[in-house]
Design an enzyme around this catalytic site. Structure first.
Site, PDB file in Angstrom:
ATOM      1  N   CYS A  10       0.676   0.980  -3.289  1.00 23.20           N
ATOM      2  CA  CYS A  10       1.749  -0.010  -3.391  1.00 23.20           C
ATOM      3  C   CYS A  10       1.901  -0.678  -2.033  1.00 23.20           C
ATOM      4  O   CYS A  10       0.982  -0.630  -1.201  1.00 23.20           O
ATOM      5  CB  CYS A  10       3.046   0.633  -3.888  1.00 23.20           C
ATOM      6  SG  CYS A  10       3.705   1.921  -2.797  1.00 23.20           S
ATOM      7  N   ASN A  13       4.053   2.499   0.395  1.00 22.38           N
ATOM      8  CA  ASN A  13       3.640   3.907   0.204  1.00 22.38           C
ATOM      9  C   ASN A  13       4.817   4.873   0.382  1.00 22.38           C
ATOM     10  O   ASN A  13       4.636   6.012   0.810  1.00 22.38           O
ATOM     11  CB  ASN A  13       2.465   4.296   1.122  1.00 22.38           C
ATOM     12  CG  ASN A  13       1.791   5.631   0.761  1.00 22.38           C
ATOM     13  OD1 ASN A  13       1.260   6.306   1.616  1.00 22.38           O
ATOM     14  ND2 ASN A  13       1.821   6.009  -0.488  1.00 22.38           N
ATOM     15  N   CYS A  15       7.772   4.375  -2.134  1.00 23.11           N
ATOM     16  CA  CYS A  15       8.510   4.396  -3.413  1.00 23.11           C
ATOM     17  C   CYS A  15       7.598   4.645  -4.615  1.00 23.11           C
ATOM     18  O   CYS A  15       7.674   5.689  -5.258  1.00 23.11           O
ATOM     19  CB  CYS A  15       9.269   3.083  -3.622  1.00 23.11           C
ATOM     20  SG  CYS A  15      10.540   2.775  -2.390  1.00 23.11           S
ATOM     21  N   ARG A  16       6.726   3.671  -4.928  1.00 22.80           N
ATOM     22  CA  ARG A  16       5.981   3.726  -6.183  1.00 22.80           C
ATOM     23  C   ARG A  16       4.731   4.596  -6.110  1.00 22.80           C
ATOM     24  O   ARG A  16       4.511   5.465  -6.966  1.00 22.80           O
ATOM     25  CB  ARG A  16       5.595   2.310  -6.630  1.00 22.80           C
ATOM     26  CG  ARG A  16       6.786   1.456  -7.010  1.00 22.80           C
ATOM     27  CD  ARG A  16       6.421  -0.013  -7.102  1.00 22.80           C
ATOM     28  NE  ARG A  16       6.137  -0.575  -5.783  1.00 22.80           N
ATOM     29  CZ  ARG A  16       5.695  -1.790  -5.552  1.00 22.80           C
ATOM     30  NH1 ARG A  16       5.443  -2.600  -6.575  1.00 22.80           N
ATOM     31  NH2 ARG A  16       5.488  -2.215  -4.328  1.00 22.80           N
ATOM     32  N   SER A  17       3.870   4.352  -5.115  1.00 19.44           N
ATOM     33  CA  SER A  17       2.588   5.076  -5.115  1.00 19.44           C
ATOM     34  C   SER A  17       2.721   6.578  -4.847  1.00 19.44           C
ATOM     35  O   SER A  17       1.931   7.350  -5.411  1.00 19.44           O
ATOM     36  CB  SER A  17       1.562   4.421  -4.177  1.00 19.44           C
ATOM     37  OG  SER A  17       1.999   4.380  -2.840  1.00 19.44           O
ATOM     38  N   ASP A 128       8.791  -3.417  -7.716  1.00 17.90           N
ATOM     39  CA  ASP A 128       9.197  -2.767  -6.473  1.00 17.90           C
ATOM     40  C   ASP A 128      10.681  -2.392  -6.568  1.00 17.90           C
ATOM     41  O   ASP A 128      11.536  -3.268  -6.666  1.00 17.90           O
ATOM     42  CB  ASP A 128       8.966  -3.752  -5.322  1.00 17.90           C
ATOM     43  CG  ASP A 128       9.214  -3.118  -3.973  1.00 17.90           C
ATOM     44  OD1 ASP A 128       9.813  -2.030  -3.922  1.00 17.90           O
ATOM     45  OD2 ASP A 128       8.806  -3.727  -2.971  1.00 17.90           O
TER      46      ASP A 128
HETATM   47  P1  4NP Z   1       6.869   0.633  -2.282  1.00 26.75           P
HETATM   48  O1  4NP Z   1       8.309   0.001  -1.943  1.00 26.75           O
HETATM   49  O2  4NP Z   1       5.849  -0.449  -2.059  1.00 26.75           O
HETATM   50  O3  4NP Z   1       6.964   1.021  -3.713  1.00 26.75           O
HETATM   51  O4  4NP Z   1       6.688   1.818  -1.349  1.00 26.75           O
HETATM   52  C1  4NP Z   1       8.575  -0.640  -0.719  1.00 26.75           C
HETATM   53  C2  4NP Z   1       9.022   0.099   0.335  1.00 26.75           C
HETATM   54  C3  4NP Z   1       9.312  -0.534   1.541  1.00 26.75           C
HETATM   55  C4  4NP Z   1       9.165  -1.907   1.654  1.00 26.75           C
HETATM   56  C5  4NP Z   1       8.695  -2.626   0.578  1.00 26.75           C
HETATM   57  C6  4NP Z   1       8.400  -1.997  -0.601  1.00 26.75           C
HETATM   58  N1  4NP Z   1       9.505  -2.558   2.870  1.00 26.75           N
HETATM   59  O5  4NP Z   1       9.414  -3.783   2.916  1.00 26.75           O
HETATM   60  O6  4NP Z   1       9.845  -1.882   3.852  1.00 26.75           O
END
Ligand code: 4NP
Length: 163
Positions: A10, A13, A15-17, A128
């Site tokens: 994602c 790294n 939240c989702r992955s 997201d």
């Molecule tokens: P992820 O979510 O891609 O599912 O881990 C996010 C976590 C942090 C950010 C964006 C998406 N950020 O911009 O910090």
């Protein structure tokens, strides 16, 4: 069947992955297939490198499946496209970024979208949840679980047929 390596990707790294990594690893264990799969996750961005998953991801994984998510965030690296058989993106932006990296660095990994395997695929992406509330994480967990169950079954069948 040889050991297959699968990387969930994602943006951050956190939240989702990491959820997908934990859920897929859990399904692999339930299927008695731990010697057939190595599972990891990474982010296209570097903002959160070294951090544990977001507390909201850790909470839903624990509550819904009894899973402890303990992996530390890392960024996707060029060798991933050689080291992994499958690289699985959460959304189209991730997929586009991965395609660009693979064009640049080479490697044989097969790129996929996780929700290509979702029986109820919606717009085909895992949204997201970072800036939303906890219900977003519940929805994401269910998408990841449904998709991962189908994906593991489909890839195991492919491997059994095609070697
Ligand atoms: P992820 O979510 O891609 O599912 O881990 C996010 C976590 C942090 C950010 C964006 C998406 N950020 O911009 O910090």
């Amino acid at each position: 069947m040889n050991t297959r390596r699968i990387l969930f990707v994602c943006l951050g790294n956190i939240c989702r992955s990491p959820l997908a990594e934990g859920v897929f690893q859990h399904l692999v264990a339930e299927a008695g297939a731990v010697d057939r799969w190595e599972v990891d996750s990474a982010g296209t961005g570097a903002w959160h490198v070294g951090e544990l998953p977001d507390p909201r991801s850790r909470e839903i994984a624990r509550r819904a499946a009894g899973l402890s998510l303990d992996s530390r965030a890392r960024q996707v690296r060029p060798d991933d496209f050689r080291d992994f058989d499958y690289v699985v993106a959460m959304d189209r932006r991730n997929l586009t970024d991965l395609q660009r990296m693979q064009r640049e660095h080479g490697g044989e990994a097969r790129l996929m979208l996780l929700r290509d395997f979702d029986p109820d695929p919606g717009d085909g992406q895992v949204p997201d949840p970072y800036y939303g509330g906890p219900t977003g994480f519940e929805v994401v967990f269910q998408m990841v679980l449904r998709s991962s169950e189908r994906m593991l079954a489909a890839l195991e069948e492919e491997e059994a047929v095609g070697g």
